[in-house]
Design an enzyme around this catalytic site. Structure first.
Site: not given
Length: 309
Positions: A162-163
Site C-alpha cells: 500500500k504505497i
C-alpha cells in the site's frame, strides 16, 4: 460515497500528538506529495454492543510496516504506538463507527528523488464513512466497468504494497468507471488477466468453488484473507487462480472485498449480467458471516476485534 465531514472538535494523531483537524497540515514541497513515496493503511471500527471495535488492527499495522520496509522507510514509532493512535482517534472523536487512515510520509527537507535524511511523519485520522459502494450495492450488487488502465504485473514487492504512488492507477480507473455510468472499475494486468478492483479484491463462485486472482499485482487484502478463512471454515473449496475477464462473465456469482467495500456483490460487468444478476447464495452467506464478525456477534472471531473502551 461519503466524504470527510469532521465534527468541530475532531482531531488527528500527528507525530505523537492529537491536533485539531484543521491544523494537521504539511508543506507543499513534501517529498511524498511529489513522488508518491508514502505508505498508508485503511481499517474500520464497527459498532458493537461493547462499543466501537477495530477489525484486525494488528494485521493492518503489520502491513503498514511491511509497506514501509518496501520503500526503505523507517517509521519513527513502534507498532504498539500506531495501534494506540488508531484507538485514540476513534475514542477522542467519539465515533461509534469509523474509517481509520494511518499514513507515513517523507517531509519537505529536500526534494531530490533520494529520500535519505528526510524526516518521516506519521498521521492517523478517523471519520464516519458509510458504505463505500452504497447500501443498495451491498444488497442488489454493483455494476462494474473494465478499465483501460493496466496494472503492471511486476516481480517486485512494491506492486502489492500500500504505497501512495501505486494508487494513481486506481484513481484514474475509478474516474473512468464513474464517467461511463458504472459503480466501480475492474483492472487487468498486462497479459489480460484480472488484477483487482480499484480498491478491492475480487472473488467469483464457479461450480460451487470460490476463486480469486492469485497474488501478484493484487493486494494481499485483509478482508480477502478473512473471506478465505471463513470459506474454509464453512468447508467451501477456495482456489487462487489466474483469472481472465471471461471467467467473471461466466461464473454464477461474483463479489468484491475490501476494508471500505466490505463484501459487495457484483451484478453486472460492462453491461452483461453476472449469474442471474442478483446477489448469490454463497455471497450472501459470506457477507452475513462477515457482518456478524465485525459487529461482535461471533464469539469464535472476537480475537479479530480490538475494542475501544
Amino acid at each position: 460515497m461519503s466524504t470527510l465531514a469532521p465534527h468541530p472538535d475532531a482531531v488527528i494523531w500527528l507525530d505523537n500528538r492529537l491536533v485539531p483537524w484543521a491544523e494537521a497540515t504539511t508543506h507543499v514541497l513534501t517529498h511524498s506529495l511529489h513522488y508518491g513515496s508514502g505508505v498508508f493503511e485503511g481499517l474500520r471500527a464497527f459498532a458493537t454492543e461493547r462499543g466501537p471495535a477495530i477489525f484486525r488492527l494488528q494485521e493492518h499495522t503489520d502491513r503498514l510496516f511491511t509497506s514501509a520496509d518496501c520503500v526503505d522507510m523507517t517509521i519513527p514509532f513502534s507498532q504498539e504506538e500506531v495501534n494506540q493512535a488508531c484507538i485514540d482517534v476513534v475514542r477522542k472523536n467519539r465515533l461509534e463507527t469509523a474509517y481509520i487512515r494511518p499514513i507515513c510520509f517523507y517531509g519537505a527537507e529536500g526534494l531530490g528523488l533520494h529520500a535519505k535524511g528526510l524526516e518521516v511523519h506519521t498521521a492517523v485520522a478517523a471519520w464516519e464513512w458509510g458504505a463505500y459502494l452504497g447500501v443498495e450495492g451491498l444488497e442488489r450488487g454493483i455494476r462494474v466497468y473494465t478499465s483501460s488502465i493496466i496494472r503492471d504485473r511486476v516481480n517486485s514487492p512494491l506492486t502489492s504494497s500500500k504505497i501512495c504512488g501505486n494508487y494513481v492507477y486506481s484513481a484514474v480507473a475509478t474516474a473512468q468507471a464513474k464517467q461511463a455510468g458504472y459503480d466501480e472499475a475492474l483492472l487487468l494486468e498486462t497479459d489480460g488477466r484480472i488484477s483487482e478492483g480499484s480498491g478491492e479484491n475480487l472473488f467469483i463462485v464457479r461450480n460451487g468453488v470460490l476463486e480469486t486472482p492469485a497474488l501478484g499485482s493484487a493486494l494481499d487484502g485483509i478482508t480477502r484473507r478473512t473471506i478465505i478463512e471463513l470459506a474454509q471454515e464453512a468447508n467451501l473449496e477456495v482456489r487462487e487462480n489466474r483469472l481472465v475477464r471471461d471467467d467473471l462473465l461466466q461464473c454464477e456469482e461474483a463479489f468484491f472485498t475490501g476494508t471500505a467495500a466490505d463484501v459487495t456483490p457484483i451484478r453486472e460487468l460492462d453491461g452483461e449480467a453476472i449469474g442471474n444478476g442478483q446477489r448469490g447464495p454463497i455471497t450472501s452467506q459470506l457477507q452475513q458471516q462477515y457482518q456478524d464478525i465485525v459487529s461482535g456477534r461471533s464469539e469464535r472471531h472476537l480475537h479479530w476485534l480490538t475494542f475501544v473502551e
